[in-house]
Design a protein around this motif. Sequence first.
Motif, PDB file in Angstrom:
ATOM      1  N   GLY A 170       0.592  -0.836  -0.398  1.00 46.68           N
ATOM      2  CA  GLY A 170      -0.178  -0.045  -0.132  1.00 46.68           C
ATOM      3  C   GLY A 170       0.873   1.183   0.026  1.00 46.68           C
ATOM      4  N   ALA A 171      -0.078   2.053  -0.264  1.00 43.87           N
ATOM      5  CA  ALA A 171       0.685   3.561  -0.671  1.00 43.87           C
ATOM      6  C   ALA A 171       1.602   3.481  -2.144  1.00 43.87           C
ATOM      7  N   LEU A 172       0.326   2.853  -3.298  1.00 48.03           N
ATOM      8  CA  LEU A 172       0.740   1.971  -4.014  1.00 48.03           C
ATOM      9  C   LEU A 172       0.987   3.452  -5.481  1.00 48.03           C
ATOM     10  N   HIS A 173       2.146   3.877  -5.782  1.00 47.14           N
ATOM     11  CA  HIS A 173       2.341   4.468  -6.647  1.00 47.14           C
ATOM     12  C   HIS A 173       3.576   4.348  -8.193  1.00 47.14           C
ATOM     13  N   ASP A 198      -6.559  -3.924   2.405  1.00 52.67           N
ATOM     14  CA  ASP A 198      -4.885  -4.023   3.591  1.00 52.67           C
ATOM     15  C   ASP A 198      -3.562  -3.003   2.821  1.00 52.67           C
ATOM     16  N   ASP A 199      -3.378  -3.694   1.148  1.00 50.08           N
ATOM     17  CA  ASP A 199      -2.748  -2.385   0.675  1.00 50.08           C
ATOM     18  C   ASP A 199      -3.334  -1.143   0.616  1.00 50.08           C
ATOM     19  N   LEU A 225      -7.022   4.193  -3.556  1.00 47.43           N
ATOM     20  CA  LEU A 225      -7.620   4.960  -2.272  1.00 47.43           C
ATOM     21  C   LEU A 225      -8.668   4.447  -2.081  1.00 47.43           C
ATOM     22  N   PRO A 226      -9.330   4.317  -0.445  1.00 46.34           N
ATOM     23  CA  PRO A 226     -10.481   3.228  -0.478  1.00 46.34           C
ATOM     24  C   PRO A 226     -11.801   3.695  -1.678  1.00 46.34           C
TER      25      PRO A 226
END
Length: 461
Positions: free
Chosen positions: A7-10, A25-26, A401-402
């Motif tokens: 996560g914080a996927l960039h 969870d990501d 983002l969710p």
Amino acid sequence: MRAHEAGALHGDLGSRGPAWLRTPDDVNHLVPQLWPRNVARDATGTLAVGGLTAGALAEEFGTPAYVLDEGDLRSRCRDFRAAFPDQDVYYAGKAFLCRAVVRVIAEEGLHLDVCTGGELRTALAAGMPAERIGFHGNNKSVAELTQAVDAGVGRIIVDSFDEIDRLTGIARERGVRPKVLVRVTVGVEAHTHEFIATAHEDQKFGFSLAGGAAAEAAFRIIDEDVLDLRGLHSHIGSQIFDASGFEVSARRVLGLQAQIRDARGVELPELDLGGGFGIAYTTQDDPATPQDLSKRLNKIVDSECAALSLAVPHLSVEPGRAIIGPAVFTLYEVGTVKDVDGIRTYVSVDGGMSDNIRTALYDASYSATIASRSSDATPILARVVGKHCESGDIVVKDEFLPADVQPGDLLAVPGTGAYCRSMASNYNHVPRPPVVAVRDGKARVIVRRETEDDLLALDVG
């Protein structure tokens, strides 16, 4: 799970895969390399720094706000001091400068580079020893050079023949002998954005090595014997991950050191290799450690000096954003969420290009996460945008983002310590955010929030 899948996927969307590969969870997970060292999610899923939650900071100081993890900043200063124990490490004033930060770097034993009279005045006002200041800039005025000479600045990095003439005149008038370095353009183009690559020939900084201007500048200073030529300076760019450019630069500038020795019998005692070391803005970035950088830079300097029969000069480095960049994140509040025909969700925050111009200016990539809570919602592809009247007002180009992101959520963007507050503007008459330093469960404002009254105070019409 691989790092780029966490996560914080960039980074590049194609390397991350489609949204169905993402899990809650990501997007709740924090990738450590992207965040200040004292940032984590607490038991409720809220982002916290130094023991204070994002919600508490937003309530006390408002949003947007730059949040500085002072413990992280100090630890990065110490990491570079430990990696370069016998060299001088210069903090980049242009990345971010205020009196509180100057005091931190002074206490941690770093030097400071400045490039304007305003930066120099801030440094001196904060008590930075003048002998630990280096003064850069391609067009220093007579007033700025006089200010530097009178303050006793440790090194002035001369950048043109006009500047050599100006500084020589000031030195003669005052009967002093300022210590200078000659900035050399070595013809090494860093693998970075065109506007932050500074060592190829077609640009405004320094004296050309290939064209002979660098040698001529050194000879002129030596022959006139008014300024104290301590050595040479090279800087190949910014946000650099590959150390090979530094190796080529060191070989070329040390070759000039040998040329000066052979032509004038003077062996210069110092060498500044610049820096501009990269940081992680997204999971696609893999910065080197200070220890790795030190090992490689010292190895090439030692070996090249041996080959040229030169004494190893006293080395200086300028890590640039690598010290302050990762120590800060920007905290925003979400204002609107807009789905555009199923293509993308636009998440608008209460800041934008006035507090972070780098996405628009450099096509820079950033990360983001919901800071006020965790979420069990399915991730969606979003673009974080600002409130300004520009379609290019983008903070984060692509981020998962969710799906339940909503107005009132707090959103945090890491890696904003360098060139965000220092390049901030009042575009659309938006006051600039504060800088809030957090350490050991306590927060304090070190640069206050601007107000609309501040803007009107300059409007004398």
